[in-house]
Motif scaffolding. Structure first.
Motif, PDB file in Angstrom:
ATOM      1  N   THR A 163       0.811  -1.233   0.000  1.00  0.00           N
ATOM      2  CA  THR A 163       0.000   0.000   0.000  1.00  0.00           C
ATOM      3  C   THR A 163       0.837   1.272   0.000  1.00  0.00           C
ATOM      4  N   ARG A 164       2.145   1.189  -0.224  1.00  0.00           N
ATOM      5  CA  ARG A 164       2.978   2.383  -0.192  1.00  0.00           C
ATOM      6  C   ARG A 164       2.637   3.322  -1.344  1.00  0.00           C
ATOM      7  N   PRO A 165       2.531   4.626  -1.091  1.00  0.00           N
ATOM      8  CA  PRO A 165       2.210   5.575  -2.159  1.00  0.00           C
ATOM      9  C   PRO A 165       3.192   5.469  -3.324  1.00  0.00           C
ATOM     10  N   GLY A 166       2.653   5.378  -4.516  1.00  0.00           N
ATOM     11  CA  GLY A 166       3.478   5.260  -5.710  1.00  0.00           C
ATOM     12  C   GLY A 166       3.993   3.870  -5.977  1.00  0.00           C
ATOM     13  N   LYS A 167       3.766   2.947  -5.080  1.00  0.00           N
ATOM     14  CA  LYS A 167       4.269   1.581  -5.244  1.00  0.00           C
ATOM     15  C   LYS A 167       3.162   0.543  -5.044  1.00  0.00           C
ATOM     16  N   VAL A 168       1.918   0.977  -5.175  1.00  0.00           N
ATOM     17  CA  VAL A 168       0.804   0.061  -4.935  1.00  0.00           C
ATOM     18  C   VAL A 168       0.847  -1.096  -5.933  1.00  0.00           C
ATOM     19  N   ARG A 169       0.708  -2.322  -5.422  1.00  0.00           N
ATOM     20  CA  ARG A 169       0.756  -3.523  -6.262  1.00  0.00           C
ATOM     21  C   ARG A 169       0.299  -4.713  -5.437  1.00  0.00           C
ATOM     22  N   ILE A 170       0.049  -5.799  -6.132  1.00  0.00           N
ATOM     23  CA  ILE A 170      -0.216  -7.059  -5.447  1.00  0.00           C
ATOM     24  C   ILE A 170       0.790  -8.089  -5.937  1.00  0.00           C
ATOM     25  N   THR A 171       1.009  -9.113  -5.123  1.00  0.00           N
ATOM     26  CA  THR A 171       1.941 -10.174  -5.493  1.00  0.00           C
ATOM     27  C   THR A 171       1.229 -11.232  -6.330  1.00  0.00           C
ATOM     28  N   ASP A 172       2.001 -12.181  -6.800  1.00  0.00           N
ATOM     29  CA  ASP A 172       1.421 -13.378  -7.396  1.00  0.00           C
ATOM     30  C   ASP A 172       0.591 -14.103  -6.335  1.00  0.00           C
ATOM     31  N   ARG A 173      -0.414 -14.815  -6.784  1.00  0.00           N
ATOM     32  CA  ARG A 173      -1.232 -15.590  -5.853  1.00  0.00           C
ATOM     33  C   ARG A 173      -0.448 -16.811  -5.376  1.00  0.00           C
ATOM     34  N   PHE A 174      -0.643 -17.207  -4.122  1.00  0.00           N
ATOM     35  CA  PHE A 174       0.095 -18.351  -3.579  1.00  0.00           C
ATOM     36  C   PHE A 174      -0.750 -19.082  -2.553  1.00  0.00           C
ATOM     37  N   GLY A 175      -0.304 -20.271  -2.173  1.00  0.00           N
ATOM     38  CA  GLY A 175      -0.983 -21.027  -1.125  1.00  0.00           C
ATOM     39  C   GLY A 175      -0.970 -22.512  -1.393  1.00  0.00           C
ATOM     40  N   THR A 176      -1.511 -23.260  -0.441  1.00  0.00           N
ATOM     41  CA  THR A 176      -1.633 -24.716  -0.545  1.00  0.00           C
ATOM     42  C   THR A 176      -3.086 -25.160  -0.614  1.00  0.00           C
ATOM     43  N   CYS A 177      -3.997 -24.201  -0.642  1.00  0.00           N
ATOM     44  CA  CYS A 177      -5.450 -24.411  -0.543  1.00  0.00           C
ATOM     45  C   CYS A 177      -5.896 -24.595   0.903  1.00  0.00           C
ATOM     46  N   SER A 178      -4.992 -24.458   1.865  1.00  0.00           N
ATOM     47  CA  SER A 178      -5.384 -24.388   3.264  1.00  0.00           C
ATOM     48  C   SER A 178      -5.640 -22.930   3.635  1.00  0.00           C
ATOM     49  N   ASP A 179      -6.594 -22.704   4.534  1.00  0.00           N
ATOM     50  CA  ASP A 179      -6.847 -21.341   5.004  1.00  0.00           C
ATOM     51  C   ASP A 179      -6.249 -21.081   6.380  1.00  0.00           C
ATOM     52  N   LEU A 180      -5.405 -22.010   6.864  1.00  0.00           N
ATOM     53  CA  LEU A 180      -4.796 -21.889   8.190  1.00  0.00           C
ATOM     54  C   LEU A 180      -3.431 -21.214   8.076  1.00  0.00           C
ATOM     55  N   ALA A 181      -3.451 -19.914   7.836  1.00  0.00           N
ATOM     56  CA  ALA A 181      -2.220 -19.175   7.577  1.00  0.00           C
ATOM     57  C   ALA A 181      -1.588 -18.667   8.869  1.00  0.00           C
ATOM     58  N   GLU A 182      -0.278 -18.824   8.975  1.00  0.00           N
ATOM     59  CA  GLU A 182       0.505 -18.229  10.056  1.00  0.00           C
ATOM     60  C   GLU A 182       1.454 -17.211   9.438  1.00  0.00           C
ATOM     61  N   VAL A 183       1.378 -15.977   9.886  1.00  0.00           N
ATOM     62  CA  VAL A 183       2.158 -14.887   9.315  1.00  0.00           C
ATOM     63  C   VAL A 183       3.331 -14.547  10.227  1.00  0.00           C
ATOM     64  N   SER A 184       4.510 -14.381   9.626  1.00  0.00           N
ATOM     65  CA  SER A 184       5.708 -13.990  10.376  1.00  0.00           C
ATOM     66  C   SER A 184       6.600 -13.179   9.446  1.00  0.00           C
ATOM     67  N   TRP A 185       7.767 -12.823   9.929  1.00  0.00           N
ATOM     68  CA  TRP A 185       8.709 -12.080   9.099  1.00  0.00           C
ATOM     69  C   TRP A 185      10.111 -12.274   9.626  1.00  0.00           C
TER      70      TRP A 185
END
Length: 266
Positions: free
Chosen positions: A90-112
């Motif tokens: 969502t950064r101004p001037g850099k708005v974009r989305i990534t390629d779609r990804f996943g395993t078809c599970s909806d049990l996502a754990e987010v980290s960095w």
């Protein structure tokens, strides 16, 4: 350092859960309001004067937010694949989305980490460990990393009662059990058991046995399986329409009811 800068920029201020008037349809971002609308079977994301169309995906929702990036869940609504994901920058001037990804599970754990934001999902393939999807904040591409199956925490020599309350899929995929299961079932039999005994009850005590039973997701009319343990005695029974019944283990003596039920299938 070149790899790290984009992500550090994205996450200069790591936020908590998205705060918005309507977190399903609308959120506030550094590039203005991001809005999700539905057009027939498509969803449309509008932000900063740009539009992104998710064709054939009527169910899209805002999820976890890390700094200036937001995770979106994307779904066609089918039960076979509950969710896939994209990151929204969502950064101004850099708005974009990534390629779609996943395993078809909806049990996502987010980290960095210092180089990427990471979404870890269970694999939907029998016997495989979770999958980590890394995005470095530079391009649309997502890097997929297969992770080893985590240990169950139950030693191979533990009594059957140690599995009470646990899912049979954990037992069939446990690294500690792999040698024993391969020796008794072979690789093909083990993969079939992992696939078939997936929508299942947890292990429970029935008489002298610790048992669990289940079937394959979206195929309970054509598959059934059961696991039964007593001391060192292990039985696995599988039934699949067109393939008949297979039983792995010593079948002498009285069969527990869960195993007998599978063996009775035609």
């Amino acid at each position: 350092m070149i790899m790290r800068m984009p992500v550090l920029g994205l996450m200069a201020c790591v936020a908590g859960p998205v705060q918005a008037q309507d977190t399903y349809n609308r959120i506030e971002t550094p590039s203005g309001t991001a809005t999700l609308t539905q057009q027939g079977v498509d969803s449309v994301l509008t932000i900063g004067g740009q539009g992104f169309v998710f064709e054939g995906m009527p169910y899209v929702s805002f999820g976890e937010r890390l700094g200036d990036v937001v995770l979106l869940s994307v779904s066609s609504g089918g039960s076979a694949c509950p969710a896939e994901f994209v990151w929204l920058d969502t950064r101004p001037g850099k708005v974009r989305i990534t390629d779609r990804f996943g395993t078809c599970s909806d049990l996502a754990e987010v980290s960095w980490d210092a180089e990427s934001v990471i979404v870890t999902l269970p694999s939907m393939r029998p016997g495989e460990g979770p999958v980590a999807f890394h995005w470095d904040g530079k391009a649309a591409a997502i890097r997929e990393v297969a992770l080893p199956q985590p240990p169950s925490g139950i030693p191979a020599t533990a009594p059957p009662a140690a599995w009470l309350g646990r899912h049979p899929g954990e037992f069939l995929s446990a690294p500690e059990q792999r040698g024993r299961l391969l020796a008794q079932m072979g690789a093909e039999g083990l993969l079939d058991a992992q696939r078939i005994i997936s929508v299942a009850t947890t292990f429970e005590t029935v008489g002298d046995w610790v048992v669990a039973s289940g079937c394959q997701p979206h195929a309970c009319d054509i598959t059934e399986g059961a696991i039964a343990m007593y001391r060192d005695w292990l039985l696995v029974a599988l039934w699949e329409k067109g393939k008949g019944v297979r039983v792995f283990g010593d079948q002498t003596g009285m069969m527990p009811a869960a195993i007998a039920k599978v063996m009775a299938r035609q």
